[in-house]
Scaffold this motif. Structure first.
Motif, PDB file in Angstrom:
ATOM      1  N   THR A 128       0.797  -1.234   0.000  1.00 40.91           N
ATOM      2  CA  THR A 128       0.000   0.000   0.000  1.00 40.91           C
ATOM      3  C   THR A 128       0.829   1.282   0.000  1.00 40.91           C
ATOM      4  O   THR A 128       0.277   2.372  -0.127  1.00 40.91           O
ATOM      5  CB  THR A 128      -0.992   0.064   1.196  1.00 40.91           C
ATOM      6  OG1 THR A 128      -0.270   0.266   2.415  1.00 40.91           O
ATOM      7  CG2 THR A 128      -1.823  -1.208   1.282  1.00 40.91           C
ATOM      8  N   VAL A 129       2.140   1.174   0.131  1.00 36.89           N
ATOM      9  CA  VAL A 129       3.000   2.366   0.143  1.00 36.89           C
ATOM     10  C   VAL A 129       3.766   2.494  -1.168  1.00 36.89           C
ATOM     11  O   VAL A 129       3.792   3.553  -1.792  1.00 36.89           O
ATOM     12  CB  VAL A 129       3.991   2.334   1.325  1.00 36.89           C
ATOM     13  CG1 VAL A 129       4.897   3.573   1.297  1.00 36.89           C
ATOM     14  CG2 VAL A 129       3.243   2.245   2.643  1.00 36.89           C
ATOM     15  N   GLY A 226      12.241   7.830  -1.516  1.00 44.49           N
ATOM     16  CA  GLY A 226      10.909   7.256  -1.657  1.00 44.49           C
ATOM     17  C   GLY A 226      10.240   7.029  -0.321  1.00 44.49           C
ATOM     18  O   GLY A 226      10.897   6.922   0.719  1.00 44.49           O
ATOM     19  N   ARG A 227       8.918   6.969  -0.346  1.00 47.47           N
ATOM     20  CA  ARG A 227       8.138   6.847   0.881  1.00 47.47           C
ATOM     21  C   ARG A 227       8.333   5.513   1.591  1.00 47.47           C
ATOM     22  O   ARG A 227       8.139   5.420   2.812  1.00 47.47           O
ATOM     23  CB  ARG A 227       6.651   7.053   0.559  1.00 47.47           C
ATOM     24  CG  ARG A 227       6.314   8.456   0.055  1.00 47.47           C
ATOM     25  CD  ARG A 227       6.429   9.501   1.138  1.00 47.47           C
ATOM     26  NE  ARG A 227       6.327  10.864   0.613  1.00 47.47           N
ATOM     27  CZ  ARG A 227       6.446  11.943   1.360  1.00 47.47           C
ATOM     28  NH1 ARG A 227       6.671  11.823   2.670  1.00 47.47           N
ATOM     29  NH2 ARG A 227       6.349  13.148   0.819  1.00 47.47           N
ATOM     30  N   GLN A 233       3.353   2.573   9.175  1.00 40.85           N
ATOM     31  CA  GLN A 233       1.953   2.176   9.233  1.00 40.85           C
ATOM     32  C   GLN A 233       1.513   1.693   7.850  1.00 40.85           C
ATOM     33  O   GLN A 233       1.252   2.487   6.956  1.00 40.85           O
ATOM     34  CB  GLN A 233       1.093   3.359   9.684  1.00 40.85           C
ATOM     35  CG  GLN A 233       1.466   3.913  11.046  1.00 40.85           C
ATOM     36  CD  GLN A 233       1.331   2.886  12.154  1.00 40.85           C
ATOM     37  OE1 GLN A 233       0.380   2.101  12.165  1.00 40.85           O
ATOM     38  NE2 GLN A 233       2.278   2.889  13.082  1.00 40.85           N
ATOM     39  N   PHE A 234       1.492   0.390   7.669  1.00 37.92           N
ATOM     40  CA  PHE A 234       1.076  -0.174   6.392  1.00 37.92           C
ATOM     41  C   PHE A 234       0.411  -1.529   6.622  1.00 37.92           C
ATOM     42  O   PHE A 234       0.616  -2.164   7.653  1.00 37.92           O
ATOM     43  CB  PHE A 234       2.269  -0.328   5.431  1.00 37.92           C
ATOM     44  CG  PHE A 234       3.426  -1.102   6.005  1.00 37.92           C
ATOM     45  CD1 PHE A 234       3.496  -2.490   5.896  1.00 37.92           C
ATOM     46  CD2 PHE A 234       4.467  -0.442   6.664  1.00 37.92           C
ATOM     47  CE1 PHE A 234       4.559  -3.203   6.414  1.00 37.92           C
ATOM     48  CE2 PHE A 234       5.531  -1.149   7.193  1.00 37.92           C
ATOM     49  CZ  PHE A 234       5.592  -2.527   7.065  1.00 37.92           C
TER      50      PHE A 234
END
Length: 249
Positions: A128-129, A226-227, A233-234
């Motif tokens: 999700t990231v 990059g994130r 939190q993922f």
């Protein structure tokens, strides 16, 4: 005979693969980049092996060494830092070998970006990231970048960017990525990954260039932006989810 293009890994001598070490120990000739390949690896060569440092050789001279070994019937270990599939200049050597009718094999190695990720203790793809990693470099005095592969274009994806050969140009990297990633985006630089003098620099995108300059890092480093570098939190991946049907094909 065969020419073996062997990935020597990112720096630590014990990060060469078992296959790579076995090939190296069986070759009568070893061509290596003295400025990048750990000298300890040369101890794996046969005692009477011909050792050739290619740091000051051009492509013609390297090809001549291949031809010489071919005529003598001697296998060649061609040691390259990292993995031969990325930024190794192996393609042009293989093209010469094809033209000369000399057989070759590629033995993969641990790439620099993988060693850098290990040093950072980070998975580069996080559910999700971010699920995409872009391996690239920037245009310098050497080979120019193809159209459409500049940082401003690649940065639009928002994917984790991994830059090789760019530490000297950290200011430029930041300027081109800031519009797409934002000043607070996590960034890291790992110099000499896996070596005793390994150096890790962490920060946000807007401050990483200053930290790189302060540390005096100009080469043998990987820049990551990059994130996923700061993801905490993922969602857990589906791979080990209790809801996954493990009985279906």
């Amino acid at each position: 005979m065969t020419v073996y293009f062997i990935g020597a890994g990112p720096g630590a001598a014990d990060l060469i693969t078992v296959r790579g070490a076995r090939r190296l120990a069986a070759c009568q000739v070893c061509l290596y980049a003295g400025s990048l390949v750990p000298r300890e690896l040369l101890a794996e060569c046969p005692p009477d092996a011909r050792l050739v440092d290619t740091a000051q050789l051009d492509l013609d001279a390297i090809t001549a060494e291949f031809v010489r070994a071919h005529e003598a019937g001697h296998d060649v270990a061609r040691l390259h830092s990292g993995d031969p599939s990325v930024f190794s200049a192996v393609a042009e050597q293989m093209r010469r070998l094809d033209a000369a009718g000399i057989p070759y094999e590629v033995v993969p190695g641990v790439p620099a970006f993988a060693a850098a990720a290990a040093a950072l203790k980070r998975e580069l793809t996080v559910p999700t990231v971010g699920q995409t990693v872009v391996l690239t470099r920037i245009a310098q005095r050497a080979t120019p970048m193809p159209d459409g592969e500049d940082l401003a274009t690649l940065g639009r994806s928002g994917a984790l960017i991994v830059l090789h050969l760019a530490a000297r140009y950290a200011d430029r990297v930041v300027a081109e990525l800031l519009p797409h990633y934002g000043a607070d985006c996590p960034a890291a630089v790992v110099a000499y990954a896996s070596r005793p003098d390994e150096l890790i620099i962490r920060g946000t995108l807007d401050e990483i260039a200053g930290k790189v300059k302060e540390a005096g890092v100009v080469r043998t480093a990987v820049i990551m932006v990059g994130r996923t570098l700061g993801a905490e939190q993922f969602r857990d991946s589906h791979l080990y989810s209790p809801e996954r049907d493990r009985h279906s094909c």
